[in-house]
Design an enzyme around this catalytic site. Structure first.
Site, PDB file in Angstrom:
ATOM      1  N   ASP A 550       0.870  -1.180   0.000  1.00 35.53           N
ATOM      2  CA  ASP A 550       0.000   0.000   0.000  1.00 35.53           C
ATOM      3  C   ASP A 550       0.906   1.229   0.000  1.00 35.53           C
ATOM      4  O   ASP A 550       1.578   1.515   0.993  1.00 35.53           O
ATOM      5  CB  ASP A 550      -0.882  -0.044   1.261  1.00 35.53           C
ATOM      6  CG  ASP A 550      -1.891   1.094   1.317  1.00 35.53           C
ATOM      7  OD1 ASP A 550      -1.670   2.116   0.644  1.00 35.53           O
ATOM      8  OD2 ASP A 550      -2.890   0.946   2.052  1.00 35.53           O
ATOM      9  N   HIS A 551       0.891   1.944  -1.090  1.00 34.95           N
ATOM     10  CA  HIS A 551       1.835   3.062  -1.237  1.00 34.95           C
ATOM     11  C   HIS A 551       1.490   4.244  -0.329  1.00 34.95           C
ATOM     12  O   HIS A 551       2.267   5.184  -0.184  1.00 34.95           O
ATOM     13  CB  HIS A 551       1.864   3.507  -2.697  1.00 34.95           C
ATOM     14  CG  HIS A 551       3.169   4.126  -3.100  1.00 34.95           C
ATOM     15  ND1 HIS A 551       4.207   4.344  -2.228  1.00 34.95           N
ATOM     16  CD2 HIS A 551       3.603   4.592  -4.302  1.00 34.95           C
ATOM     17  CE1 HIS A 551       5.220   4.912  -2.861  1.00 34.95           C
ATOM     18  NE2 HIS A 551       4.882   5.070  -4.121  1.00 34.95           N
TER      19      HIS A 551
END
Ligand code: CAO
Length: 578
Positions: A550-551
């Protein structure tokens, strides 16, 4: 305990505003600031908060009643301390005005000369500004009387320089904790300059825009219709007092004030006007990231209800959004374009097979993750030549113990070490994105293929288990998954997931993060490859790894470090002892 009548506070130049929602019931124990009712005119919606904590003994209004400042709302049983706060409209002033300085309670005769002086100064300024404005053909539009509110946030700006607007067109929307209101233009004309932007905080008299030419509805109003000065927060009026009917705005500060944010007995929403929704519904929509202008209201006069926002969100996370929720063709907005319904039988024979429960649940879950989580996948290869040799050596010993040790048990062990080294991967992002919840436990989800579809049972406390325990549990849990014997508890509480397709084949894939986890490791089939070492190519068993993360939580450098760490641990299993 004393029983107190709670009345409508100063709500600016509003009168006869309909009650559209009653948010409490008789017998409710409420805190100070609990919203009691929502009022809505054609241009503004506001929640009226309770001035004190207590128990509601009687509700004195019903939906559709029209109320004004001082109208009784309900009876509240308050204790002695709260009693003082619950006495009248001025005490119910929302927000910062409640903490107004002591001078507001000074005797009125001391204030009046000062007020008169201020009014005179204001009038002089206005005359000067009007003269200046008319000579240049422009007028300044300012924030009108908005009741006991100050420093209110601008949530929408509806016009830009160059726009031609009519009198009464909404120019900005303001929202405080308790109220949302449109500020209409006092006149028609061309917008020369807009002086506010979304996020600015404004108070009565602050400049909004400069307008050129056109008619002024407000300026056409006869002088006799101009109101007396609007009451200051300190001017405590009797409970049954009402604002002057049809009061045009007070002139304050610079230039021409906009009319008050109210519509005199209008009949419906202006064409192109922002949607009607109470402040709490707007706040709810904002928390979910919903653009409220996209939501269709099902309430009276198309008012948007909380349920409408929920339905809108549901329609977005379903596989095929309903046609009504779809963006129009060619839209550049954020709405999902709907999939067309196609009759495939026109091209050849087809069979329709309903999806089973597991497949439907998986579809909803991966779709939700895909939409919510900005994914990045980082690839790496781990040299597992020695590890595989070790695993082969263990085979007999493991068989004697009745366990089959596959590479997956070592991968779990390596992931546990990496999660310990990089704690932000053993975490979940709190809804709203304000906090990261770091987990001090380490449960690993394992994607298991079953005849019914994909399930992800959880190996709990993986950090406290050895290779044999992990291998045994893996075998048991994947068997129970295939036998459909997993309980809901077996599927909950994972911190990080491994999806191994190594037993099947393939060189690489992009796994989808199993939200609310922040990362997932995809493992493909190990292959012997020529690796250049010390001036020559040597055959090494290379294991392809794909880490999706999850950036919002993990940046690229961290993602790369995590996967390189994994690769190093798998390349030299002695590191697991460190
Ligand atoms: N490279 C080479 N061989 C591998 C390997 C890899 N990465 N991973 C497993 N193998 C080998 C095993 O060692 C085993 O060989 P041996 O019998 O010679 O020891 C064989 O492949 C079969 O292994 P397995 O798949 O039965 O066992 P596992 O522990 O590796 O995996 C499980 C167990 C449950 C993960 C697996 O059976 C499974 O269901 N995989 C599918 C997961 C899936 O569908 N993921 C996609 C989800 S979408 O993101």
């Amino acid at each position: 305990m004393t029983s107190k009548e709670i009345q409508v506070p100063d709500i600016g130049d509003f009168e006869g505003v309909p009650v559209i929602e009653i948010l409490v019931s008789e017998g409710d124990d409420i805190d100070a600031e609990t919203p009691l009712v929502t009022l809505e005119s054609d241009k503004a919606a506001m929640d009226v908060p309770s001035p004190a904590a207590g128990r509601i003994t009687e509700i004195l209004v019903k939906v559709d009643d029209k109320v004004s400042k001082g109208s009784p709302l309900l009876m509240l049983e308050v204790d002695g301390e709260a009693e003082d706060q619950a006495t009248g409209p001025s005490a119910e002033a929302p927000d910062s005005d409640r903490d107004a300085p002591q001078q507001e309670q000074e005797p009125q005769q001391e204030q009046e000369p000062q007020q008169e002086q201020e009014q005179e100064q204001e009038q002089e300024q206005e005359q000067e500004q009007e003269a200046a404005g008319s000579s240049s053909g422009t007028r300044a539009v300012t924030v009108p009387d908005i009741g006991d509110f100050s420093g209110v946030e601008v949530i929408e700006v509806h016009v830009s320089a160059g726009d031609e607007i009519d009198a009464e067109d909404p120019v900005i929307t303001l929202e405080s904790d308790k109220a949302t209101m449109d500020v209409p233009s006092p006149a028609g004309g061309t917008v020369v300059e807009v002086q506010v932007k979304t996020g600015d905080r404004v108070s009565q008299g602050d400049p909004v825009l400069t307008l050129k030419g056109g008619d002024s509805e407000a300026s056409k109003q006869p002088e006799a219709a101009k109101p007396d000065r609007a009451p200051a927060a300190s001017e405590s009026k009797p409970a049954d007092s009402r604002p002057e009917p049809e009061s045009p705005p007070e002139r304050t500060g610079d230039g021409e004030p906009a009319p008050p944010p109210t519509l005199p007995a209008g009949d419906g929403r202006d064409k192109g006007a922002p949607p009607h929704a109470s402040p709490s519904v707007r706040r709810f929509a904002r928390e979910l990231g919903v653009d409220i202008s996209q939501v269709r209201g099902s309430g009276r006069k198309d008012r948007i209800l909380k349920e409408d926002v929920q339905s809108w969100v549901k329609s977005r996370i379903q596989d095929t959004p309903p046609q009504t929720a779809a963006a129009p063709t060619g839209s550049t907005g954020g709405a999902l374009p709907a999939m067309p319904d196609i009759d495939f039988s026109q091209f050849g024979e087809v069979e329709v097979v309903p999806l089973n429960r597991i497949k439907k649940l998986t579809a909803a879950s991966v779709h939700r993750s895909w939409l919510h989580v900005p994914h990045v996948t980082q690839h790496e290869e781990a040299d597992i030549t020695e590890l595989e040799a070790f695993r082969q050596d263990l085979k007999k010993e493991a068989a004697d113990r009745g366990v089959k040790v596959t590479m997956l048990a070592f991968l779990i062990k390596a992931c546990v070490a990496a999660l310990r080294e990089y704690p932000s991967f053993n975490a979940s992002l709190e809804n709203g994105g304000a906090n990261l919840i770091l987990k001090k436990y380490c449960n690993i989800g394992i994607a298991v293929e079953t005849p019914d579809g994909l399930v992800v049972p959880v190996i709990r406390g993986a950090d406290r288990k050895g290779i044999y325990d992990l291998a045994r549990e893996l075998g048991e849990v994947s068997q129970r998954a295939r036998d459909r014997k997993l309980s809901p508890n077996d599927l909950q509480g994972a911190c990080f997931t491994i999806s191994s397709l190594g037993g099947i084949g393939g060189t690489a894939f992009t796994p989808i993060v199993n939200a609310p986890e922040v990362a997932i490791l995809g493992v493909s089939r190990a292959q012997m490859k020529p690796v250049y070492e010390n001036g020559e190519f040597v055959p090494r068993l290379m294991l392809p790894l794909a880490l999706s993360y999850d950036h919002r939580v993990v940046d690229g450098a961290e993602g790369a470090r995590f996967v390189v760490f994994l690769s190093r641990v798998l390349g030299d299993a002695r590191r697991l002892l460190l």
